[in-house]
Design an enzyme around this catalytic site. Structure first.
Site, PDB file in Angstrom:
ATOM      1  N   LYS A  84      23.979  29.418  50.005  1.00 59.31           N
ATOM      2  CA  LYS A  84      24.023  28.539  48.681  1.00 59.31           C
ATOM      3  C   LYS A  84      25.321  28.191  48.411  1.00 59.31           C
ATOM      4  CE  LYS A  84      24.610  28.733  44.437  1.00 59.31           C
ATOM      5  NZ  LYS A  84      25.691  28.016  43.925  1.00 59.31           N
ATOM      6  N   THR A 110      29.654  37.747  38.221  1.00 60.52           N
ATOM      7  CA  THR A 110      28.574  37.303  39.439  1.00 60.52           C
ATOM      8  C   THR A 110      28.453  38.278  40.239  1.00 60.52           C
ATOM      9  OG1 THR A 110      29.188  35.096  38.662  1.00 60.52           O
ATOM     10  CG2 THR A 110      27.644  35.253  40.373  1.00 60.52           C
ATOM     11  N   GLU A 139      32.988  40.082  48.243  1.00 64.52           N
ATOM     12  CA  GLU A 139      34.613  39.732  48.085  1.00 64.52           C
ATOM     13  C   GLU A 139      34.715  39.069  46.651  1.00 64.52           C
ATOM     14  OE1 GLU A 139      37.457  38.328  47.853  1.00 64.52           O
ATOM     15  OE2 GLU A 139      37.353  36.730  49.501  1.00 64.52           O
ATOM     16  N   GLY A 164      37.332  39.031  42.785  1.00 63.71           N
ATOM     17  CA  GLY A 164      38.689  38.351  42.525  1.00 63.71           C
ATOM     18  C   GLY A 164      39.838  39.418  42.697  1.00 63.71           C
ATOM     19  N   CYS A 220      41.667  34.300  45.654  1.00 63.89           N
ATOM     20  CA  CYS A 220      41.270  35.482  45.292  1.00 63.89           C
ATOM     21  C   CYS A 220      42.580  36.487  45.411  1.00 63.89           C
ATOM     22  CB  CYS A 220      40.013  36.005  45.836  1.00 63.89           C
ATOM     23  SG  CYS A 220      40.146  35.757  47.442  1.00 63.89           S
ATOM     24  N   GLU A 260      42.349  37.837  36.146  1.00 65.15           N
ATOM     25  CA  GLU A 260      42.506  36.691  37.295  1.00 65.15           C
ATOM     26  C   GLU A 260      42.461  35.293  36.346  1.00 65.15           C
ATOM     27  OE1 GLU A 260      39.102  35.963  40.167  1.00 65.15           O
ATOM     28  OE2 GLU A 260      40.629  36.216  41.751  1.00 65.15           O
ATOM     29  N   LYS A 282      38.696  48.829  44.697  1.00 58.26           N
ATOM     30  CA  LYS A 282      38.334  48.760  43.388  1.00 58.26           C
ATOM     31  C   LYS A 282      37.375  47.615  42.979  1.00 58.26           C
ATOM     32  CE  LYS A 282      42.924  50.356  41.989  1.00 58.26           C
ATOM     33  NZ  LYS A 282      44.040  50.141  41.293  1.00 58.26           N
TER      34      LYS A 282
HETATM   35  P1  NAI Z   1      31.008  32.533  40.430  1.00 61.47           P
HETATM   36  O1  NAI Z   1      31.288  33.713  40.905  1.00 61.47           O
HETATM   37  O2  NAI Z   1      30.262  32.372  39.323  1.00 61.47           O
HETATM   38  O3  NAI Z   1      30.669  31.543  41.413  1.00 61.47           O
HETATM   39  C1  NAI Z   1      30.543  31.653  42.880  1.00 61.47           C
HETATM   40  C2  NAI Z   1      29.208  31.527  43.294  1.00 61.47           C
HETATM   41  O4  NAI Z   1      28.162  32.199  42.869  1.00 61.47           O
HETATM   42  C3  NAI Z   1      28.717  30.084  43.227  1.00 61.47           C
HETATM   43  O5  NAI Z   1      27.914  29.587  44.275  1.00 61.47           O
HETATM   44  C4  NAI Z   1      27.746  30.149  42.053  1.00 61.47           C
HETATM   45  O6  NAI Z   1      27.041  29.104  42.001  1.00 61.47           O
HETATM   46  C5  NAI Z   1      27.256  31.298  42.270  1.00 61.47           C
HETATM   47  N1  NAI Z   1      26.621  32.141  41.075  1.00 61.47           N
HETATM   48  C6  NAI Z   1      26.894  31.955  39.813  1.00 61.47           C
HETATM   49  N2  NAI Z   1      26.082  32.633  39.004  1.00 61.47           N
HETATM   50  C7  NAI Z   1      25.213  33.164  39.799  1.00 61.47           C
HETATM   51  C8  NAI Z   1      23.944  34.040  39.461  1.00 61.47           C
HETATM   52  N3  NAI Z   1      23.864  34.301  38.391  1.00 61.47           N
HETATM   53  N4  NAI Z   1      23.101  34.423  40.576  1.00 61.47           N
HETATM   54  C9  NAI Z   1      23.687  34.054  41.890  1.00 61.47           C
HETATM   55  N5  NAI Z   1      24.760  33.370  42.299  1.00 61.47           N
HETATM   56  C10 NAI Z   1      25.412  32.762  41.162  1.00 61.47           C
HETATM   57  O7  NAI Z   1      32.636  31.911  40.051  1.00 61.47           O
HETATM   58  P2  NAI Z   1      32.970  30.414  39.264  1.00 61.47           P
HETATM   59  O8  NAI Z   1      32.165  30.502  38.262  1.00 61.47           O
HETATM   60  O9  NAI Z   1      33.038  29.362  40.127  1.00 61.47           O
HETATM   61  O10 NAI Z   1      34.254  30.703  38.734  1.00 61.47           O
HETATM   62  C11 NAI Z   1      34.756  31.608  37.818  1.00 61.47           C
HETATM   63  C12 NAI Z   1      35.811  32.643  38.338  1.00 61.47           C
HETATM   64  O11 NAI Z   1      35.653  33.505  39.210  1.00 61.47           O
HETATM   65  C13 NAI Z   1      37.257  31.832  38.598  1.00 61.47           C
HETATM   66  O12 NAI Z   1      37.825  31.307  37.574  1.00 61.47           O
HETATM   67  C14 NAI Z   1      37.878  32.725  39.424  1.00 61.47           C
HETATM   68  O13 NAI Z   1      38.634  33.727  38.630  1.00 61.47           O
HETATM   69  C15 NAI Z   1      36.735  33.596  40.091  1.00 61.47           C
HETATM   70  N6  NAI Z   1      36.447  33.321  41.469  1.00 61.47           N
HETATM   71  C16 NAI Z   1      36.930  34.156  42.406  1.00 61.47           C
HETATM   72  C17 NAI Z   1      36.588  33.379  43.733  1.00 61.47           C
HETATM   73  C18 NAI Z   1      37.081  34.504  45.136  1.00 61.47           C
HETATM   74  O14 NAI Z   1      37.139  33.828  46.066  1.00 61.47           O
HETATM   75  N7  NAI Z   1      37.014  35.699  45.020  1.00 61.47           N
HETATM   76  C19 NAI Z   1      35.917  32.418  44.280  1.00 61.47           C
HETATM   77  C20 NAI Z   1      35.733  31.516  43.035  1.00 61.47           C
HETATM   78  C21 NAI Z   1      35.846  31.925  41.485  1.00 61.47           C
HETATM   79 MG    MG Z   2      30.403  31.312  37.036  1.00 60.58          MG
END
Ligand code: NAI
Ligand code: MG
Length: 495
Positions: A186, A242, A260, A262, A295, A397, A467
């Site tokens: 997805k 999430t 994986e 934040g 991240c 983050e 963590k």
């Molecule tokens: P998110 O964690 O909500 O989105 C990541 C993925 O999860 C996307 O494909 C999204 O559609 C999916 N998702 C969202 N809600 C879901 C649900 N209920 N069930 C299943 N899948 C779901 O992150 P978002 O909203 O894009 O960004 C918010 C914050 O998350 C950012 O500001 C950042 O702090 C953090 N983040 C961390 C990342 C990393 O590489 N560890 C990457 C992106 C965001």
């Molecule tokens: Mg989100």
């Protein structure tokens, strides 16, 4: 100059309103779509398919059928095909680099091309590991042959974010495929097109159905994917919040999840370090060229008092030299933030920091002067000094170009402050003293610790957080075996 690549928008258009299911472009079951917005022009780029549970059902069914045949191939043959995908993706590197920049606003020279190269590299790396999917023999009794097998888990669900979508996709899809699974991915709502294109390119080589890609939103498409009864494993990269949702679904189904999440990674700069190298390490560590949307961003920088002011001054001057601008301009170092939501989130943190007493706010570089970029989601890199260690800026983050710089006196103090966080993805330490380096390596609570360098994740290096930063590792042979196979013990009694 503003023309991205006549090609990239037309590729995005060609992938509008479709998923890739069973190796073919497939319209969404319910016919719904959503707009993908360019963060540079703030105008609609193209429409993406709005995936729902019905699309998930079709993709998982296609994957389930394909997986049975795929698993019958030798692991080495599967690896060969994955490596072949890597070579084909390499041929499309410029196209993919531009496509990912079109949707994310990242700069093509500093971000798009390195990501396209990493994508192909990960396919090549895992493609070579087919022969390593092997078990053990156990000398149990002479008349008994006892051994273990590594078998695929079946259909893997993968949910990926938008910051480095192609690379994060590859870290999940490649080990899953080589180990004999089929995958349903997805994509993130902000960046579906580059990864759809990757799936479309791979479909020229892989059997139909082993690699499916859905566009769609989290709750309506990601959650049904995790919940689907035939999805036997889930691999997620994204936010902690999430990640918890996905992990709860996995727990209920009793399936494994790799998460994986934040970070709020510390960088400790000792007075005896090579100052110029440390400054350069802060620039790459903070991922300023990606607007800090990483991240593992080194967003908490602890500098020993004796060199604190010199470090801040040098870092400010260095980041001032970075050019913000049109992502497709070869001289641009820094593009835009990915979306309005992220833009607002980052600006809110900056405002919060500015309101704190006793802080110094250093805005670096300069917003693009070109009036055609005036509507773009650009945020100048910001360095905060004097911020409280309890401030949300220092603890949460931000996922933007915001670094908090703190002064410390002793290594003990720095290590305690560095570890005082719920995250534990990465950490770096800068010193010429071997004893300090080793002490830091042992005591920093993070999954990836580097001394005197700050490199990004690479195929072959185990990556994953302590963590709240996650569960499980990615990017290695061992992580492929641990997360994408299940172990069977076999005993043949010949007495
Ligand atoms: P998110 O964690 O909500 O989105 C990541 C993925 O999860 C996307 O494909 C999204 O559609 C999916 N998702 C969202 N809600 C879901 C649900 N209920 N069930 C299943 N899948 C779901 O992150 P978002 O909203 O894009 O960004 C918010 C914050 O998350 C950012 O500001 C950042 O702090 C953090 N983040 C961390 C990342 C990393 O590489 N560890 C990457 C992106 C965001
Ligand atoms: Mg989100």
């Amino acid at each position: 100059m503003l023309e991205p690549n006549p090609h990239a928008p037309s590729v995005a258009e060609s992938l509008s309103r479709v998923h890739v299911i069973g190796g073919r472009k497939t319209p969404p079951a319910e016919g719904r779509t959503f707009d993908v917005i360019s963060p540079v022009t703030r105008r609609k780029l193209a429409e993406a398919a709005f995936g729902t549970a019905e699309d998930v059902g079709r993709a998982v069914a296609s994957a389930g059928t394909a997986q049975k045949e795929w698993a019958k191939k030798s692991a080495r043959e599967r690896g060969k095909l994955v490596a072949e995908c890597g070579r084909l993706l390499e041929k499309h590197d410029e196209e993919l680099a531009r496509l990912v920049c079109l949707e994310t606003g990242k700069a093509v020279r500093t971000e798009g091309r390195p990501e396209a190269a990493a994508l192909a590299d990960i396919f090549n790396f895992f493609g070579g590991l087919g022969s390593e999917i092997k078990g053990q023999t156990v000398p149990f009794r002479p008349q008994q042959l006892t051994f273990t097998l590594r078998e695929p888990v079946g259909v893997v669900g993968a949910i990926i974010p938008w910051n480095v979508p192609m690379m994060l996709l590859a870290l999940k899809v490649c080990p899953a495929l080589v180990a004999g699974n089929a995958v349903v991915v997805k994509a993130a709502e902000e960046a579906p097109f580059a990864v759809l294109r990757v799936a479309e390119i791979c479909a020229q080589i892989l059997p139909p159905g082993v690699f499916n890609l859905l566009a769609g939103h989290g709750p309506e498409c990601g959650a049904p994917l995790a919940r689907h009864p035939d999805v036997a494993k889930i691999s997620f990269t994204g936010s902690v919040e999430t990640g918890r949702i996905v992990n709860r679904i996995a727990a209920e189904k009793l399936i494994p999840a790799t998460l994986e999440l934040g970070g709020k990674s510390p960088m400790i700069v000792m007075a005896d370090c090579d100052l110029d190298k440390a400054v350069e390490g802060a620039v790459t560590g903070m991922r300023f060229s990606r607007c800090g949307q990483s991240c593992s961003a080194s967003s908490r920088i602890f500098v020993q008092a004796a060199i604190h002011d010199a470090f801040v001054e040098k870092l400010k001057a260095r980041v001032d030299n970075m050019r913000m601008g049109d992502p497709f301009d070869q001289v641009t170092d820094i593009g835009t933030i990915v979306s309005e939501a992220q833009f607002e989130k980052v600006q809110n943190y900056i405002r919060l920091g500015e309101a704190e007493e006793g802080v110094t706010v250093l805005r670096c570089s300069a917003l693009p002067a070109d009036p055609r970029l005036a509507g773009g989601l650009y945020i100048q890199p910001v360095l905060f000094t004097g911020i409280s260690r309890d401030s949300p800026l220092a603890r949460e983050e931000i996922f933007g170009p915001v670094a908090c710089i703190f002064k410390f006196e002793t290594l003990e103090e720095a290590l305690a402050a560095a570890n005082d966080t719920r995250f534990g993805l990465a950490a770096t330490l800068w010193t010429k003293d071997m004893k300090t380096a080793l002490a830091g390596a042992h005591r920093l609570e993070a999954g990836f610790v580097q001394v005197n360098q700050n490199r990004v994740v690479q195929a072959g290096l185990s990556y994953g957080g302590y963590k709240d930063s996650g569960l499980g590792k990615e990017a290695t042979l061992e992580s492929m075996l641990a997360h994408y196979t299940r172990e069977k013990t076999v005993m043949l009694n010949m007495e």
